[in-house]
Design an enzyme around this catalytic site. Structure first.
Site, PDB file in Angstrom:
ATOM      1  N   CYS A 210       5.542   0.014   7.920  1.00  0.00           N
ATOM      2  CA  CYS A 210       5.502   0.909   7.393  1.00  0.00           C
ATOM      3  C   CYS A 210       6.461   1.549   5.958  1.00  0.00           C
ATOM      4  CB  CYS A 210       4.981   2.199   7.630  1.00  0.00           C
ATOM      5  SG  CYS A 210       4.710   3.901   6.730  1.00  0.00           S
ATOM      6  N   LEU A 211       6.459   1.876   4.840  1.00  0.00           N
ATOM      7  CA  LEU A 211       8.380   2.277   4.159  1.00  0.00           C
ATOM      8  C   LEU A 211       8.488   3.371   4.541  1.00  0.00           C
ATOM      9  CD1 LEU A 211       6.202   1.183   0.267  1.00  0.00           C
ATOM     10  CD2 LEU A 211       7.633   0.072   1.736  1.00  0.00           C
TER      11      LEU A 211
ATOM     12  N   HIS B 175      -2.618   7.822   6.682  1.00  0.00           N
ATOM     13  CA  HIS B 175      -2.211   8.379   5.944  1.00  0.00           C
ATOM     14  C   HIS B 175      -2.270   9.938   5.992  1.00  0.00           C
ATOM     15  CE1 HIS B 175       2.092   6.448   6.178  1.00  0.00           C
ATOM     16  NE2 HIS B 175       1.704   5.273   5.750  1.00  0.00           N
TER      17      HIS B 175
ATOM     18  N   GLN C 204       3.588   9.667   1.163  1.00  0.00           N
ATOM     19  CA  GLN C 204       4.574   8.960   1.467  1.00  0.00           C
ATOM     20  C   GLN C 204       5.675   9.840  -0.378  1.00  0.00           C
ATOM     21  OE1 GLN C 204       2.324   5.324   2.209  1.00  0.00           O
ATOM     22  NE2 GLN C 204       4.196   5.364   3.209  1.00  0.00           N
TER      23      GLN C 204
ATOM     24  N   GLY D  29       0.677  -1.523   0.331  1.00  0.00           N
ATOM     25  CA  GLY D  29      -0.347  -0.203  -0.568  1.00  0.00           C
ATOM     26  C   GLY D  29       0.652   1.119   0.142  1.00  0.00           C
TER      27      GLY D  29
ATOM     28  N   HIS E  22      -4.443   1.604   7.463  1.00  0.00           N
ATOM     29  CA  HIS E  22      -3.175   2.292   7.876  1.00  0.00           C
ATOM     30  C   HIS E  22      -2.712   2.970   5.933  1.00  0.00           C
ATOM     31  CE1 HIS E  22       1.042   1.426   7.886  1.00  0.00           C
ATOM     32  NE2 HIS E  22       1.370   2.293   6.876  1.00  0.00           N
ATOM     33  N   GLU E  23      -3.805   3.123   5.477  1.00  0.00           N
ATOM     34  CA  GLU E  23      -3.036   4.260   3.933  1.00  0.00           C
ATOM     35  C   GLU E  23      -4.060   5.964   4.166  1.00  0.00           C
ATOM     36  OE1 GLU E  23      -1.123   4.019   2.397  1.00  0.00           O
ATOM     37  OE2 GLU E  23      -0.567   1.554   2.882  1.00  0.00           O
TER      38      GLU E  23
END
Ligand code: NI
Length: 171
Positions: free
Chosen positions: A93-94, A139, A51, A46, A135-136
Site C-alpha cells: 500500500c502506498l 480504504h 490517501q 490503485g 483494497h481500494e
C-alpha cells in the site's frame, strides 16, 4: 493537474469511513485527475481519495500503471454487488511503504459505481483486479490491508508502523 502528497498509516483520514460523493462538480473532476496523476507518479496500481487526505468515496485503479489507457478505472461511490471464493496474495500500500502482507480476499467480485461522467459502471473482477477493488474499497471504509492480517501478524506490523509514524516516515 497536480501530484498530491500521499498520507501514511496513522493519519486519522485513513482510519475512518469516507463520505459518499453527493455532487458531481468541477472539484470532483479535479480530484479524479489528481488521483490518477498521483497514482501514476507513485507509481501504484490503485489509489483511494483518503490517501491524499480527501475523505470521499472515490477510487482509481490501473493495473497497467498508465501504459494501457483502457485499463484505467475511475469510480465514485463504488459498492460490491457480490464477493465469492477466497484468494491470498501479497499486497502492499502506498500509505504503508516497505510493508507487505497477504490478507484473505474474495476470488471474484462484482463492483458497481459511477465514473467521472456520472455513468454507472459494473466490473466483474478476479485475481489482481479483484484484490485491487477490495483494497481500494477497504480504504474508503477506513481499513488498510494490515487491519485484515491475523491478530498476531497485525500486532507485529502495527508495532513497527507506530515507530515509523512517530519518526515521520523518513525512509
Ligand atoms: Ni492502499
Amino acid at each position: 493537474m497536480a501530484i498530491r502528497p500521499i498520507v501514511k498509516w496513522g493519519d486519522p483520514v485513513l482510519h475512518a469511513p469516507a463520505a459518499p460523493v453527493t455532487e458531481r462538480d468541477e472539484s470532483l473532476r479535479t480530484l479524479f485527475r489528481d488521483m490518477v496523476e498521483t497514482m501514476y507518479a507513485a507509481p501504484g496500481i490503485g489509489l483511494a481519495a483518503p490517501q491524499i487526505g480527501v475523505p470521499l468515496r472515490v477510487i482509481v485503479i490501473d493495473l497497467s500503471v498508465g501504459k494501457d489507457p483502457s485499463q484505467l478505472i475511475q469510480l465514485y461511490n463504488p459498492e460490491f454487488l457480490s464477493r465469492e471464493g477466497e484468494q491470498k496474495e501479497d499486497e502492499g500500500c502506498l500509505s504503508i511503504p516497505g510493508h507487505y502482507g497477504s490478507p484473505a480476499r474474495p476470488a471474484q467480485v462484482v463492483v458497481r459505481g459511477l465514473d467521472p461522467e456520472g455513468v454507472e459502471r459494473t466490473y466483474t473482477a478476479t485475481e489482481l483486479l479483484a484484490r485491487a477493488f477490495c483494497h481500494e474499497i477497504d480504504h474508503i471504509d477506513g481499513l488498510l490491508f494490515v487491519d485484515r492480517l491475523s491478530p498476531l501478524k497485525r500486532d507485529l506490523v502495527k508495532r513497527k508502523l507506530r515507530k515509523k509514524a512517530k519518526a515521520g516516515w523518513d525512509e
